[in-house]
Design a protein around this motif. Sequence first.
Motif, PDB file in Angstrom:
ATOM      1  N   GLU A 148      -6.961 -10.862 -10.743  1.00 25.88           N
ATOM      2  CA  GLU A 148      -6.989 -10.000 -11.932  1.00 25.88           C
ATOM      3  C   GLU A 148      -5.605  -9.918 -12.569  1.00 25.88           C
ATOM      4  O   GLU A 148      -5.466  -9.954 -13.796  1.00 25.88           O
ATOM      5  CB  GLU A 148      -7.489  -8.609 -11.552  1.00 25.88           C
ATOM      6  CG  GLU A 148      -8.966  -8.561 -11.169  1.00 25.88           C
ATOM      7  CD  GLU A 148      -9.404  -7.184 -10.732  1.00 25.88           C
ATOM      8  OE1 GLU A 148      -8.544  -6.270 -10.723  1.00 25.88           O
ATOM      9  OE2 GLU A 148     -10.583  -7.014 -10.399  1.00 25.88           O
ATOM     10  N   VAL A 153      -6.182  -9.203 -16.440  1.00 24.74           N
ATOM     11  CA  VAL A 153      -7.302  -8.278 -16.658  1.00 24.74           C
ATOM     12  C   VAL A 153      -7.263  -7.090 -15.691  1.00 24.74           C
ATOM     13  O   VAL A 153      -8.206  -6.292 -15.658  1.00 24.74           O
ATOM     14  CB  VAL A 153      -8.660  -9.004 -16.538  1.00 24.74           C
ATOM     15  CG1 VAL A 153      -8.798 -10.052 -17.613  1.00 24.74           C
ATOM     16  CG2 VAL A 153      -8.829  -9.629 -15.146  1.00 24.74           C
ATOM     17  N   ALA A 154      -6.191  -6.962 -14.922  1.00 26.35           N
ATOM     18  CA  ALA A 154      -6.067  -5.826 -14.005  1.00 26.35           C
ATOM     19  C   ALA A 154      -5.884  -4.543 -14.811  1.00 26.35           C
ATOM     20  O   ALA A 154      -5.426  -4.564 -15.959  1.00 26.35           O
ATOM     21  CB  ALA A 154      -4.886  -6.025 -13.061  1.00 26.35           C
ATOM     22  N   SER A 155      -6.240  -3.411 -14.215  1.00 32.47           N
ATOM     23  CA  SER A 155      -6.084  -2.128 -14.910  1.00 32.47           C
ATOM     24  C   SER A 155      -4.604  -1.860 -15.187  1.00 32.47           C
ATOM     25  O   SER A 155      -3.718  -2.405 -14.520  1.00 32.47           O
ATOM     26  CB  SER A 155      -6.647  -0.997 -14.044  1.00 32.47           C
ATOM     27  OG  SER A 155      -5.835  -0.791 -12.896  1.00 32.47           O
ATOM     28  N   SER A 156      -4.342  -0.999 -16.149  1.00 31.32           N
ATOM     29  CA  SER A 156      -2.953  -0.694 -16.497  1.00 31.32           C
ATOM     30  C   SER A 156      -2.237  -0.019 -15.330  1.00 31.32           C
ATOM     31  O   SER A 156      -1.036  -0.246 -15.117  1.00 31.32           O
ATOM     32  CB  SER A 156      -2.901   0.203 -17.736  1.00 31.32           C
ATOM     33  OG  SER A 156      -3.609   1.413 -17.520  1.00 31.32           O
ATOM     34  N   ALA A 157      -2.969   0.795 -14.544  1.00 30.45           N
ATOM     35  CA  ALA A 157      -2.347   1.464 -13.397  1.00 30.45           C
ATOM     36  C   ALA A 157      -1.876   0.442 -12.370  1.00 30.45           C
ATOM     37  O   ALA A 157      -0.754   0.536 -11.838  1.00 30.45           O
ATOM     38  CB  ALA A 157      -3.341   2.437 -12.755  1.00 30.45           C
ATOM     39  N   VAL A 158      -2.714  -0.548 -12.102  1.00 31.99           N
ATOM     40  CA  VAL A 158      -2.358  -1.600 -11.144  1.00 31.99           C
ATOM     41  C   VAL A 158      -1.209  -2.441 -11.690  1.00 31.99           C
ATOM     42  O   VAL A 158      -0.227  -2.718 -10.978  1.00 31.99           O
ATOM     43  CB  VAL A 158      -3.588  -2.491 -10.849  1.00 31.99           C
ATOM     44  CG1 VAL A 158      -3.163  -3.767 -10.121  1.00 31.99           C
ATOM     45  CG2 VAL A 158      -4.610  -1.738 -10.014  1.00 31.99           C
ATOM     46  N   THR A 159      -1.311  -2.852 -12.942  1.00 30.91           N
ATOM     47  CA  THR A 159      -0.265  -3.677 -13.549  1.00 30.91           C
ATOM     48  C   THR A 159       1.081  -2.957 -13.550  1.00 30.91           C
ATOM     49  O   THR A 159       2.112  -3.551 -13.206  1.00 30.91           O
ATOM     50  CB  THR A 159      -0.652  -4.039 -14.996  1.00 30.91           C
ATOM     51  OG1 THR A 159      -1.907  -4.715 -14.987  1.00 30.91           O
ATOM     52  CG2 THR A 159       0.391  -4.927 -15.627  1.00 30.91           C
ATOM     53  N   GLU A 188     -10.144   3.561  -6.555  1.00 32.15           N
ATOM     54  CA  GLU A 188      -9.954   2.849  -7.814  1.00 32.15           C
ATOM     55  C   GLU A 188      -9.454   3.746  -8.945  1.00 32.15           C
ATOM     56  O   GLU A 188      -8.951   3.257  -9.956  1.00 32.15           O
ATOM     57  CB  GLU A 188     -11.274   2.186  -8.236  1.00 32.15           C
ATOM     58  CG  GLU A 188     -11.768   1.109  -7.284  1.00 32.15           C
ATOM     59  CD  GLU A 188     -10.855  -0.106  -7.246  1.00 32.15           C
ATOM     60  OE1 GLU A 188     -10.231  -0.406  -8.283  1.00 32.15           O
ATOM     61  OE2 GLU A 188     -10.755  -0.744  -6.176  1.00 32.15           O
ATOM     62  N   GLU A 189      -9.615   5.056  -8.794  1.00 27.42           N
ATOM     63  CA  GLU A 189      -9.218   5.965  -9.874  1.00 27.42           C
ATOM     64  C   GLU A 189      -7.755   6.399  -9.787  1.00 27.42           C
ATOM     65  O   GLU A 189      -7.280   7.176 -10.627  1.00 27.42           O
ATOM     66  CB  GLU A 189     -10.106   7.227  -9.845  1.00 27.42           C
ATOM     67  CG  GLU A 189     -11.598   6.942 -10.005  1.00 27.42           C
ATOM     68  CD  GLU A 189     -11.901   6.165 -11.262  1.00 27.42           C
ATOM     69  OE1 GLU A 189     -11.337   6.520 -12.319  1.00 27.42           O
ATOM     70  OE2 GLU A 189     -12.691   5.209 -11.188  1.00 27.42           O
ATOM     71  N   ASP A 191      -3.823   6.738 -10.185  1.00 22.74           N
ATOM     72  CA  ASP A 191      -2.953   6.372 -11.304  1.00 22.74           C
ATOM     73  C   ASP A 191      -1.762   5.570 -10.789  1.00 22.74           C
ATOM     74  O   ASP A 191      -1.570   5.404  -9.576  1.00 22.74           O
ATOM     75  CB  ASP A 191      -2.499   7.610 -12.077  1.00 22.74           C
ATOM     76  CG  ASP A 191      -1.706   8.600 -11.221  1.00 22.74           C
ATOM     77  OD1 ASP A 191      -1.152   8.194 -10.180  1.00 22.74           O
ATOM     78  OD2 ASP A 191      -1.639   9.784 -11.595  1.00 22.74           O
ATOM     79  N   SER A 192      -0.950   5.082 -11.708  1.00 26.97           N
ATOM     80  CA  SER A 192       0.157   4.201 -11.330  1.00 26.97           C
ATOM     81  C   SER A 192       1.175   4.898 -10.443  1.00 26.97           C
ATOM     82  O   SER A 192       1.702   4.304  -9.491  1.00 26.97           O
ATOM     83  CB  SER A 192       0.845   3.644 -12.581  1.00 26.97           C
ATOM     84  OG  SER A 192       1.345   4.681 -13.404  1.00 26.97           O
TER      85      SER A 192
END
Length: 205
Positions: A148, A153-159, A188-189, A191-192
């Motif tokens: 991802e 395409v990874a979530s913004s928190a992961v990125t 999964e919820e 935050d960064s």
Amino acid sequence: MIGKLKGTIEEIGEDHVLVDVHGVCYVAFCSARTLSRIGSAGEAIVLFIETYVREDQLKLFGFMTALEREWFIILQGVQGVGARVALAVLSTLTPSELANAIALQDKTAVSRAPGVGPKVAVRIVTELKNKAPAFAGEASGSIGLKQELGEGVASSAVTDAVSALSNLGYSRDQAANAVAAALRSAGEEADSAQLIRLGLKELAR
């Protein structure tokens, strides 16, 4: 067709090992990584073998694991990658490191292998991205997240978490592993900020 050799190391060369199997000696060409791990002359050895038969030659290529042999075969499906370059890649990266690099689209890691230029590195990470999950080995637990990230395409928190950890001096692979572990514990919820905090704890272990 020879699939595996079980015998005794007769001699270790610069790019090959001579294996004595009940008095018959076989030459198996190996990656530098494999040659550094097989032991010394007189010791027992088991090698997974890929047999190459051509009009003018018959060659055996030896590997410590079946996974390494699979990557040797897979790599040669990429234009510009023959046996020599495939061995160079496997001399530089373990199968798991290679799967990680491909998932993360890390061309720099792949191009560290001798004989792998920028164009070939791009082809490897692009053409083999769908192979990484099936042949990730010990990296299979985090390979999905790395794909991802590599595909953007990874979530913004992961990125953001991976970027923050990378900025602290950790490799992108280390950062991704830590964030993957953080996600497993926080959900999964998360935050960064939470992922960064848990990721740092993971990296400090």
